[in-house]
Design a protein around this motif. Structure first.
Motif, short mmCIF file in Angstrom:
data_model
loop_
_atom_site.label_atom_id
_atom_site.label_comp_id
_atom_site.label_asym_id
_atom_site.label_seq_id
_atom_site.Cartn_x
_atom_site.Cartn_y
_atom_site.Cartn_z
N ILE A 394 0.86 -1.19 0.00
CA ILE A 394 0.00 0.00 0.00
C ILE A 394 0.89 1.22 0.00
N ARG A 395 0.64 2.14 -0.93
CA ARG A 395 1.44 3.35 -1.06
C ARG A 395 0.54 4.58 -1.12
N PRO A 396 0.11 5.08 0.04
CA PRO A 396 -0.71 6.29 0.05
C PRO A 396 0.11 7.53 -0.34
N ASP A 397 -0.57 8.61 -0.66
CA ASP A 397 0.12 9.82 -1.10
C ASP A 397 0.90 10.48 0.04
N LYS A 398 0.28 10.64 1.18
CA LYS A 398 0.88 11.41 2.27
C LYS A 398 1.16 10.58 3.51
N TRP A 399 0.93 9.31 3.45
CA TRP A 399 1.12 8.45 4.61
C TRP A 399 2.24 7.45 4.34
N PRO A 400 2.78 6.82 5.37
CA PRO A 400 3.85 5.85 5.16
C PRO A 400 3.37 4.65 4.31
N TRP A 401 4.29 4.12 3.50
CA TRP A 401 3.97 2.91 2.73
C TRP A 401 3.95 1.71 3.69
N VAL A 402 3.17 0.71 3.33
CA VAL A 402 3.02 -0.48 4.15
C VAL A 402 3.11 -1.71 3.25
N SER A 403 3.91 -2.68 3.66
CA SER A 403 4.05 -3.94 2.93
C SER A 403 3.81 -5.09 3.91
N MET A 404 2.93 -6.03 3.51
CA MET A 404 2.60 -7.17 4.37
C MET A 404 2.70 -8.46 3.55
N THR A 405 3.34 -9.48 4.14
CA THR A 405 3.49 -10.78 3.49
C THR A 405 3.13 -11.87 4.47
N TRP A 406 2.24 -12.77 4.05
CA TRP A 406 1.87 -13.93 4.86
C TRP A 406 2.09 -15.17 4.00
N SER A 407 2.87 -16.13 4.53
CA SER A 407 3.25 -17.28 3.72
C SER A 407 3.32 -18.54 4.59
N PRO A 408 2.36 -19.45 4.47
CA PRO A 408 2.45 -20.76 5.13
C PRO A 408 3.26 -21.73 4.27
N HIS A 409 3.98 -22.63 4.92
CA HIS A 409 4.74 -23.69 4.27
C HIS A 409 4.33 -25.03 4.86
N ARG A 410 4.31 -26.03 4.00
CA ARG A 410 4.01 -27.38 4.48
C ARG A 410 4.88 -28.37 3.72
N GLN A 411 5.52 -29.26 4.45
CA GLN A 411 6.39 -30.26 3.83
C GLN A 411 6.19 -31.60 4.51
N GLN A 412 6.17 -32.64 3.68
CA GLN A 412 6.03 -34.01 4.20
C GLN A 412 7.10 -34.88 3.57
N VAL A 413 7.85 -35.57 4.41
CA VAL A 413 8.88 -36.52 4.00
C VAL A 413 8.43 -37.90 4.46
N SER A 414 8.15 -38.77 3.51
CA SER A 414 7.60 -40.08 3.85
C SER A 414 8.50 -41.18 3.33
N GLY A 415 8.66 -42.20 4.15
CA GLY A 415 9.43 -43.38 3.79
C GLY A 415 8.68 -44.63 4.13
N GLU A 416 9.37 -45.76 4.11
CA GLU A 416 8.70 -47.03 4.36
C GLU A 416 8.18 -47.14 5.78
N ASN A 417 8.96 -46.65 6.74
CA ASN A 417 8.56 -46.77 8.14
C ASN A 417 8.57 -45.43 8.87
N MET A 418 8.53 -44.33 8.13
CA MET A 418 8.64 -43.04 8.79
C MET A 418 7.93 -41.97 7.97
N ILE A 419 7.26 -41.07 8.66
CA ILE A 419 6.63 -39.90 8.05
C ILE A 419 6.98 -38.68 8.89
N GLN A 420 7.56 -37.69 8.26
CA GLN A 420 7.89 -36.44 8.94
C GLN A 420 7.08 -35.31 8.31
N ARG A 421 6.32 -34.62 9.15
CA ARG A 421 5.49 -33.51 8.70
C ARG A 421 6.00 -32.22 9.33
N SER A 422 6.22 -31.22 8.48
CA SER A 422 6.69 -29.91 8.95
C SER A 422 5.73 -28.83 8.45
N ASN A 423 5.34 -27.95 9.35
CA ASN A 423 4.48 -26.83 9.02
C ASN A 423 5.12 -25.55 9.52
#
Length: 582
Positions: A394-423
């Motif tokens: 957001i870039r108003p004319d007379k007010w400070p600019w504002v930048s916002m970022t929201w980012s979720p991540h999800r990863q799953q590592v699966s094997g024969e006898n193991m599952i690892q979940r990361s969020n």
């Protein structure tokens, strides 16, 4: 040998270019073709009393770089060169030179000499270290020491590059030794770049066996003996020697591009297939098995494998809306020497959109990325990664600019006898503004806050941590002319068993006297309850007239560690550069 060749080449550039300085007026008076030259030479020296932790950069080194343009009879020829004492036999060479005809400037100025009008068909013409970039699957920015040219005749186009893509490396590192590698790339196309076009490409590369001898000091680890402690990798006693063999390969591909609705909508697709031989000394496949036309182009051997890669991209470009989407699939075993660090055996999908609102004062940009590997099922583990998020500016004319970022991540590592979940979840917000503090005082204030939450689950065991960072920056520019900068912040890390709070403070002042000279002083501190790092930097630059411009930086650094006093050190660094206009 490589260093000697680069020194001779750099000297040749100077010998050829420097005598041309100031000859423009002479050639104009005598009616000859005009010759002119301009360029910049930079010599930098660095000294330190110790080498940085975990770095291969030496404690002392010299770097000389040169960049200039020779105008010969209206033909602009760009030249550049670099020579550094940092060159190490365990790495690919960084010393190089390049000569390139500046086609954009040439076409903009126009070609007046009838004998040189053939140059208008060239799109690129360069020798020395080149970086041909035509395909993300076949050749993209690889350093090639040789020649590179591209031409266009109406709807027909062609490009070719040939040279050395890899020098022999014999250093004693944990990765495999490398041979000298020759590469050829060719490309034929039909169509207009701004409309629709199709391209056929081929890439051929081969290691030179005589350039390197296998070294049994290199090892390969068995998967069940891999040991990893902290951040250090150890080679167990039951590893086996690895002697790297020379290889070769060939990649062929087809690419198509089409533009619709006055270039508002674009589609691009590419399909490549490769044949890779890991040992050119292995037994060739019998000629009666394959047709002669195949073996005459490429000789398959017992160590030859076949694979493929595909990529599809599309983009929509409207006045206030832009959308990009891409999909890529890299099959197991696919390799191209033109893209040496390409990931194999995976597929990915990426989508990104950008929307401008309220007369471009507001930008909204959502995106999503999905990756999955182990398409062949040959690996022990399969990794699936999903990343999505949205950025708002957001870039108003007379007010400070504002930048916002929201980012979720999800990863799953699966094997024969193991599952690892990361969020993980990351949120960042920044704001800032330039303003007038008083009659002769300009100022800028900026603030950034970032928070991270992460949780990993392995066999019902949960590991989580939270991090938060705050940074504040204040700059005041006085009329005299003096500028003052002050920034500070903290970083908080919290786990189930640990809570660490680190602080950061930086203060700096800069004074400049027109373009004659400039001086600055900065002090920074970073620390927590266990370790502290303090540094002071002094910099000075001065105009020396025809001799050039001198840039001097000195920085003492002090590190203290309460938990491991043996890691404490005092470091002193000095960097000096002389920039000369030729």
């Amino acid at each position: 040998m490589e260093t000697k060749r680069i020194v001779i080449s750099c000297s040749f550039l100077l010998i050829c270019f420097l005598p041309l300085k100031g000859t423009e007026d002479t050639c104009k008076r005598e009616g000859r073709w005009r010759v002119s030259f301009k360029g910049t030479s930079t010599l930098t020296g660095y000294w330190s009393n110790r080498q940085g932790i975990g770095q291969d950069i030496p404690a002392q080194y010299l770097i000389w770089s040169f960049r200039g343009q020779l105008n010969l009879a209206g033909i602009p020829i760009n030249g550049s060169a670099l020579y550094s004492t940092m060159q190490h036999p365990g790495y690919q060479p960084m010393n190089h030179y390049t000569l390139q005809v500046d086609m954009r400037t040439l076409l903009r100025q126009g070609i007046k000499k009838p004998a040189l009008r053939f140059l208008r068909h060239f799109e690129v013409l360069e020798v020395g270290r080149t970086r041909p970039d035509y395909s993300k699957l076949m050749i993209s920015g690889v350093m090639l020491q040789g020649a590179h040219a591209g031409v266009r005749f109406g709807r027909f186009s062609a490009a070719a590059a040939y040279g050395t893509s890899q020098q022999p490396v014999t250093g004693g590192f944990l990765w495999s030794p490398q041979y000298r590698q020759r590469m050829f790339f060719g490309r034929l196309g039909y169509g207009r770049p701004e409309k629709s076009s199709v391209y056929l490409s081929v890439l051929r590369y081969r290691d030179l066996p005589e350039s390197h001898t296998g070294d049994a000091q290199f090892f390969i680890q068995q998967p069940d003996t891999f040991i990893h402690i902290a951040d250090t990798f150890f080679l167990p006693a039951d590893t086996i020697p690895l002697i790297q063999h020379p290889g070769e390969g060939m990649v062929v591909g087809i690419e198509g591009v089409t533009h619709l609705f006055q270039q508002k909508l674009q589609f691009r697709g590419e399909l490549s297939g490769c044949a890779n031989t890991t040992n050119t000394g292995s037994e060739p496949i019998a000629s009666d098995v394959l047709p002669n036309w195949i073996t005459s182009v490429y000789q398959p051997r017992l160590t030859t494998s076949l694979s493929y890669a595909a990529r599809l991209e599309s983009s929509l470009n409207l006045p206030n809306t832009k959308v990009k989407a891409s999909a890529m699939r890299i099959a197991p075993g696919y390799r191209s020497a033109g893209v040496p660090f390409m990931r194999q055996d995976y597929e990915g999908l990426e989508v990104q959109a950008t929307r401008m609102l309220l007369s471009k004062r507001v930008m909204v940009q959502p995106w999503a990325r999905i990756y999955r590997d182990n398409l062949s099922g040959l690996k022990a583990m399969t990794t699936t990664t999903d990343i999505w998020g949205i950025t708002t500016f957001i870039r108003p004319d007379k007010w400070p600019w504002v930048s916002m970022t929201w980012s979720p991540h999800r990863q799953q590592v699966s094997g024969e006898n193991m599952i690892q979940r990361s969020n993980a979840e990351i949120f960042t917000i920044s704001s800032g503004k330039n303003y007038i503090l008083a009659k002769h005082y300009n100022a800028y204030t900026g603030i950034t806050w970032s928070g991270q939450n992460m949780k990993t689950t392995v066999s019902d065991v949960i590991t989580a941590y939270k991090g938060a960072q705050l940074m504040v920056q204040q700059t005041v520019m006085l009329k005299i002319p003096l500028s003052l900068q002050l920034s500070g912040g903290y970083y908080s890390l919290r786990t189930d068993t640990l809570h660490r709070l680190s602080g950061m403070v930086t203060a700096a002042a800069y004074y400049h006297h027109g373009r004659k000279w400039r001086a600055g002083l900065s002090i920074r501190y970073t620390g927590n309850q266990d370790e502290r790092r303090t540094g002071v930097a002094v910099n000075f630059s001065a105009d020396l007239g025809k001799a050039g411009r001198l840039i001097f930086v000195a920085e003492p650094l002090r590190y203290r560690d309460a938990l491991r006093p043996e890691r404490e050190f005092n470091q002193y660094m000095v960097r000096c550069s002389l920039v000369t206009r030729l």
